[in-house]
Design a protein around this motif. Structure first.
Motif: not given
Length: 383
Positions: A111-132
């Motif tokens: 599973q791959l994700h990246r969190f944007n510290i400045r704006n608080g957004s979590l990106t689902d980088c593997d595009a499976d729609g599963n945000l943790m």
């Protein structure tokens, strides 16, 4: 859940997945064992405070050896079954290795994700729609300082430590009354409060006109040459020239809300004393700095230096040093000043140096009016 973190100098990137996802295991990948072990102690303190039963571990790899990185990551996926990789932080070869792993195992195990510290957004980088994410992306001031290896020292431990102000409705009214007196002439206020604090030798009584204004504001009484303060907090406020500006900024920041009516800043501290060595107990190498006002907006720390009157350019360097040490590249640095325009060439130089150092300047706070000052405070985190 097992999270794999690529160890980074910016502590928030190392801890954000723990705060958001509450995983069972967090494994740090990096090249410096000593640095990772020291950081893990800091992160464990934060996790315990939030009652997150996570186990931290680490793996040492050669950051310039792609084969070594791939082998270590594959071993972790084989051991834990499904691993969530945080793509924030780390070197380029780590990301190359992740791409190879993702191609090999697929999204069911990687599973791959990246969190944007400045704006608080979590990106689902593997595009499976599963945000943790399981928790809101916020930290307290103390947690942020802990993450970078420091701690807040309070007055009960050290008389020069952080005082715990009680912002009662009555005291907030006193702050506003004293600020109205101060802002008419900040330089005069500073000199007279210095006298009031008894710092001049020999002691002198302050300007009778100022004393009269303070009496009318009901924060002091003058009886037979003695000054009686309304309470301990007022006395503290009138014992140091710059304290009233710090309290005014703290008060205004604490009263601001977002569009949903939630506090704009999730944590606020006035006069925070930071011990650089945290809980190490190394008294011989003790380094401490006081920050006039500290704010947290989500995961972003805001370090504010308040200068009520004359100041030296050295204050910018102090602010910049402390903010970088305890906020890394995400720290916001702000100078709030009342009379830079009166300092002419020196004030212009301070503005120029602040711009060069990425320090936001909120100037003329004594004259711009409360409405503009509030707008400036609301925009500190976004500029």
């Amino acid at each position: 859940m097992t999270v794999i973190e690529f160890f980074d100098d910016n502590a928030i990137e190392n801890i954000v997945s723990t705060l958001l996802c509450r995983p069972d295991h967090v494994i740090f990948i990096g090249s410096n064992r000593k640095q990772m072990l020291r950081a893990i102690e800091n992160y464990q303190r934060i996790a315990r405070g939030r009652e997150i039963p996570v186990e931290f571990d680490h793996r040492v790899v050669n950051k310039n050896n792609l084969t070594n990185i791939i082998e270590e990551l594959m071993a972790l996926v084989e051991k834990y079954g499904v691993c969530t990789f945080d793509l924030a932080g780390g070197d380029d070869l780590y990301l190359v290795a992740i791409g190879i792993l993702f191609e090999y195992f697929g999204s069911e195990r990687v599973q791959l994700h990246r969190f944007n510290i400045r704006n608080g957004s979590l990106t689902d980088c593997d595009a499976d729609g599963n945000l943790m994410a399981a928790e809101p992306a916020v930290m307290t001031i103390e947690e942020n300082i802990w993450a970078y290896g420091g701690r807040i020292v309070y007055e009960e431990e050290d008389t020069l430590g952080t005082y715990r102000w009680d912002f009662s409705e009555d005291f907030c009214a006193d702050i506003n009354d004293m600020w109205e007196i101060c802002r008419r002439d900040a330089t005069h206020w500073n000199s007279q409060i210095t006298l009031l604090a008894g710092l001049e030798q020999p002691p002198q009584m302050p300007d009778p006109a100022l004393l009269k204004e303070l009496e009318l504001a009901a924060v002091i009484r003058c009886e037979e040459g003695r000054i009686i303060y309304k309470n301990e907090q007022v006395q503290r406020c009138l014992s140091k020239a710059g304290t009233i500006l710090e309290l005014k900024i703290t008060l205004l920041a604490s009263r601001q809300t977002d569009k949903k009516g939630r506090p704009l800043y999730n944590d606020i501290l006035c006069g925070g004393m930071i011990d650089w060595h945290g809980f190490s107990g190394d008294e011989e190498s003790q380094v401490r700095n006081e920050v006039d006002v500290l704010l947290m907006k989500g995961l972003v720390p805001i370090f504010i230096s308040c200068k009520n009157g004359q100041m030296e350019v050295d204050e910018l360097y102090k602010l910049n040093t402390v903010a970088r040490r305890f906020g890394g590249k995400y720290a916001k640095r702000v100078l709030v000043a009342s009379e830079l325009e009166k300092m002419k060439l020196k004030g212009e130089y301070i503005h120029t140096r602040a711009e060069d150092m990425g320090i936001q300047v909120v100037d003329e706070v004594d004259t711009i009016g409360e409405e503009k000052l509030i707008r400036a405070i609301c925009s500190l985190w976004s500029n």
